[in-house]
Design a protein around this motif. Structure first.
Motif, PDB file in Angstrom:
ATOM      1  N   VAL A 241       0.835  -1.193   0.000  1.00  0.00           N
ATOM      2  CA  VAL A 241       0.000   0.000   0.000  1.00  0.00           C
ATOM      3  C   VAL A 241       0.875   1.250   0.000  1.00  0.00           C
ATOM      4  O   VAL A 241       0.548   2.255  -0.642  1.00  0.00           O
ATOM      5  CB  VAL A 241      -0.963  -0.005   1.204  1.00  0.00           C
ATOM      6  N   ASN A 301      -5.800  -1.922   2.815  1.00  0.00           N
ATOM      7  CA  ASN A 301      -6.626  -1.220   1.845  1.00  0.00           C
ATOM      8  C   ASN A 301      -7.247  -0.032   2.567  1.00  0.00           C
ATOM      9  O   ASN A 301      -7.754  -0.173   3.676  1.00  0.00           O
ATOM     10  CB  ASN A 301      -7.742  -2.110   1.289  1.00  0.00           C
ATOM     11  N   SER A 345      -4.628  -7.621   0.446  1.00  0.00           N
ATOM     12  CA  SER A 345      -4.419  -6.366  -0.283  1.00  0.00           C
ATOM     13  C   SER A 345      -5.003  -6.449  -1.677  1.00  0.00           C
ATOM     14  O   SER A 345      -5.742  -5.570  -2.121  1.00  0.00           O
ATOM     15  CB  SER A 345      -2.918  -6.055  -0.392  1.00  0.00           C
ATOM     16  N   ALA A 348      -8.921  -6.852  -1.621  1.00  0.00           N
ATOM     17  CA  ALA A 348      -9.606  -5.692  -1.053  1.00  0.00           C
ATOM     18  C   ALA A 348      -9.496  -4.470  -1.954  1.00  0.00           C
ATOM     19  O   ALA A 348     -10.358  -3.601  -1.943  1.00  0.00           O
ATOM     20  CB  ALA A 348      -9.025  -5.362   0.326  1.00  0.00           C
ATOM     21  N   ASN A 349      -8.442  -4.400  -2.756  1.00  0.00           N
ATOM     22  CA  ASN A 349      -8.216  -3.208  -3.563  1.00  0.00           C
ATOM     23  C   ASN A 349      -8.773  -3.294  -4.974  1.00  0.00           C
ATOM     24  O   ASN A 349      -8.518  -2.416  -5.788  1.00  0.00           O
ATOM     25  CB  ASN A 349      -6.712  -2.915  -3.637  1.00  0.00           C
ATOM     26  N   ASN A 352     -10.339  -0.267  -6.631  1.00  0.00           N
ATOM     27  CA  ASN A 352      -9.541   0.842  -7.134  1.00  0.00           C
ATOM     28  C   ASN A 352      -8.884   0.529  -8.476  1.00  0.00           C
ATOM     29  O   ASN A 352      -8.072   1.306  -8.951  1.00  0.00           O
ATOM     30  CB  ASN A 352      -8.433   1.197  -6.127  1.00  0.00           C
TER      31      ASN A 352
END
Length: 688
Positions: A241, A301, A345, A348-349, A352
């Protein structure tokens, strides 16, 4: 076999001596580089600029870094090339802090810069302190010591320097030892919410059953989240991140608009935060369960949400009292974190649209480079009788971990085969590559930002053609590393070098060498450098001539720029140096041009390596496919067909796999089968 603190000190001392000799630099510079590299890798600081200044008026500073959030890190060293581990007393500690405070206050109030040489690093720091005075909201004084701090020193409360909030951090040899020998290879944050904020954080347990991992749903007050980010910064963010944010760097305008205009709707509009921890301590309160303590909180995230809350409160004076953020917190044992946390990560991302490069720690590129480094022997150095290997640290601490369970004799053999000076990290690789691919500005932005740029670039290139990253690429990368490190040593030995801006001179000198080659449709013979495991006298002489011009150029920044390091981060710096390429070419030794080979010759080698990589991929795929029994393939075929998740082509290839070993899938068919396997796992269908 875990070493003692005293043994660690001896080993660390030898490491400093070797590094100083290899780079022809002072032991102090090698010491600061070793410690600050650790702090950058773990997110404790964003970067480091070496700047050693010591005056009789009780002033000293050994380095600094201005981050993008208004924080100035000032480093001061307690280092005297000691031969044995000694104790750092409170008196010595306070004296060291006083010296760096005197430097800052003299810069602000006594126009210290006017007394300093304008091309020196200390002048650049003193001027930048004055120029940025109104933007500095916090100072971190970081004392780096080769001693171990006295038990009598319990804590160092925050203070102030010229009215600016100042925190004090001690990195002594004991703290460095704990970090290097910890399972996670970083210092875990220990957050006690009652101690820090006067109350626990309300939560709901979200785990069921005895064997389920612990998880909690939390409504986190935005003020607390912002306070945590202000205090701990990037340490709160999981490494991938951090890379994501470094690559983007800007405040999310949608989040900012909601904070300013509709704070009561923030909870409804925002997707929330996903986080992990090593452990959580809960208590019972009148309002229900509360979290009292979280050890090693890592946001996997929601880093942009967290950073945006902090920046909007600071820059726009926004009130966060009405804002709450939903948080999903999973407790992951540190033994499993390397595997599980990147997956959290990635999943969850997805909102985006983050590509694979943003989750770079476990990216297949890294795994491939790691595999090459464990397998490929580097040619023996002239006069040596044994070949060695370069050791790629895909994850922090791998070099130390590889030796943990070895006997003393086996450790010695390991170090002979993998010398410490041939260990390189992801951020090292990013430096080696980016300067050659004409991105010197990126390298000067600092290790983390440079790595973020590299991760983005390689992620895109991998998606286009992963076969381009092959043994030729690996050997070329090592050759570039050899040139980089040789240039560091060479610059340090030049008569004109005054002890500052070496990193900047090295980056731009190599970029110039690359530009000269490119303009002539040529390249250095990297495979010859790999075979020699070093550069020859002609290339040394060439780099000496280039670095002299680069040093003269960068130490005369354009009007209005007071700090040379800041000038080196600008596109204009590289553009101006490029205008001097013809002048630089005229100063190079005549023998240099014979060092170049045609770009066509390089392309032939690269294409050959690419074809070999494709073959290797097929062979590896075939091995993986044959390790799965035919009954498993039959089960997979049945489930996927029932769910209508296979194409006719895939069904045909699966039918061959169900007949292993009577029928053997080809290498090409095996690659298709691995794609099917990946698709199945994404659907939650497991195959042994």
């Amino acid at each position: 076999m875990e070493i003692s603190k005293e043994e660690f000190f001896e080993e660390f001392r030898r490491e400093i001596l070797i590094d100083a000799e290899a780079k022809s630099t002072f032991q102090l510079a090698a010491f600061m580089d070793a410690v600050t590299s650790e702090l950058i890798e773990t997110g404790f600081v964003d970067g480091f600029e070496f700047c050693h200044y010591r005056a009789q008026r009780g002033m000293r500073v050994d380095g600094y870094w201005f981050n993008d959030e208004g924080t100035l890190d000032l480093f001061v060293a307690d280092f005297d090339c000691r031969n044995e581990l000694q104790t750092l007393t409170k008196t010595d500690l306070e004296a060291a802090i006083k010296r760096v405070a005197n430097f800052f206050e003299a810069s602000v109030n006594k126009n210290l810069a006017s007394e300093l040489e304008v091309t020196s690093p200390e002048y650049g720091l003193a001027r930048q302190i004055v120029d940025r005075k109104d933007l500095i909201r916090k100072i971190n004084v970081i004392l780096v010591s080769e001693r171990t701090i006295s038990d009598k020193v319990q804590d160092l409360p925050d203070g102030e320097m010229t009215g600016i909030l100042t925190s004090f951090h001690i990195w002594d040899i004991s703290r460095l030892y704990r970090q290097r020998t910890s399972r996670g290879h970083k210092e875990a944050l220990n957050l006690d919410f009652i101690e820090m904020f006067g109350a626990g954080i309300s939560c709901l347990p979200a785990h069921l059953g005895l064997n389920a991992y612990q998880s909690y749903l939390i409504v986190m007050p935005a003020e607390i989240l912002s306070d945590l980010y202000e205090r701990f910064g990037a340490r709160l963010l999981e490494q991938n991140v951090r890379t994501f944010l470094q690559a983007r760097g800007s405040v999310n305008q949608g989040i900012r608009s909601t904070i300013l205009n509709e704070p009561s709707m923030f909870f409804a509009y925002n997707n929330g935060i996903t986080a992990t921890a090593q452990s959580v301590e809960t208590i019972s309160a009148d309002t229900g369960m509360q979290i009292k303590r979280i050890v090693d909180l890592q946001i996997v995230n929601g880093g942009q949400t967290t950073a945006s809350l902090f920046h909007t409160r600071r820059r726009d004076k926004a009130a966060l009292g009405q804002i709450f953020v939903q948080m999903k917190l999973s407790v992951i044992d540190s033994n499993d974190s390397e595997i599980i946390v990147p997956k959290i990560s990635e999943y969850a991302n997805t909102q985006n649209k983050v590509n694979a490069a943003d989750f770079f720690s476990n990216h297949p590129f890294h795994i491939r480079i790691e595999e090459y480094s464990r397998r490929i022997w580097a040619p023996a150095l002239p006069g040596a009788i044994r070949e060695t290997k370069w050791f790629y640290e895909r994850a922090r601490g791998q070099y130390a971990d590889a030796q943990n369970n070895l006997t003393a004799a086996d450790q010695k053999r390991f170090k002979t085969a993998h010398p410490k000076f041939q260990m390189f990290t992801k951020t090292d690789l990013a430096k080696f590559e980016n300067v050659w691919d004409e991105h010197p500005k990126w390298v000067n932005l600092g290790a983390q930002k440079n790595f973020a740029k590299y991760a983005q670039r390689i992620g895109k290139e991998w998606e286009k053609s992963s076969d381009d990253f092959n043994e030729f690429y690996y050997r070329r990368a090592i050759a570039r590393g050899l040139i980089f490190r040789a240039t560091e040593k060479l610059v340090s030995e030049q008569s004109w070098y005054n002890g500052g801006y070496r990193a900047n001179v090295v980056a731009y000198s190599i970029a110039v060498l690359s530009e000269i080659s490119r303009r002539r449709d040529s390249a250095l013979d990297f495979l010859r450098i790999w075979n020699n495991q070093g550069i020859n006298k002609v290339l040394e002489s060439t780099l000496g001539a280039i670095s002299k011009v680069v040093n003269d150029d960068i130490t005369q920044p354009t009007a209005g720029v007071s700090n040379i390091s800041e000038w080196c981060k600008k596109d204009a710096c590289w553009s101006r140096i490029q205008t001097r390429i013809t002048e630089i070419e005229a100063s190079l030794p005549a023998e240099f041009w014979g060092e170049l080979i045609s770009a066509d010759e390089v392309a032939v080698d690269a294409q050959s390596a690419k074809r070999t990589q494709k073959i290797d991929n097929g062979i590896d795929a075939q091995k993986q496919v044959l390790n799965i029994p035919a009954l498993q393939w039959a089960h997979l075929s049945s489930v996927l067909s029932r769910k209508q998740l296979v194409t006719p082509k895939e069904a045909g290839v699966l039918s061959i796999a169900t007949q292993i070993p009577k029928k053997i899938p080809t290498e090409k068919q095996s690659l298709v089968l691995l794609e099917i396997l990946s698709k199945a796992r994404a659907e939650g269908i497991e195959v042994a």
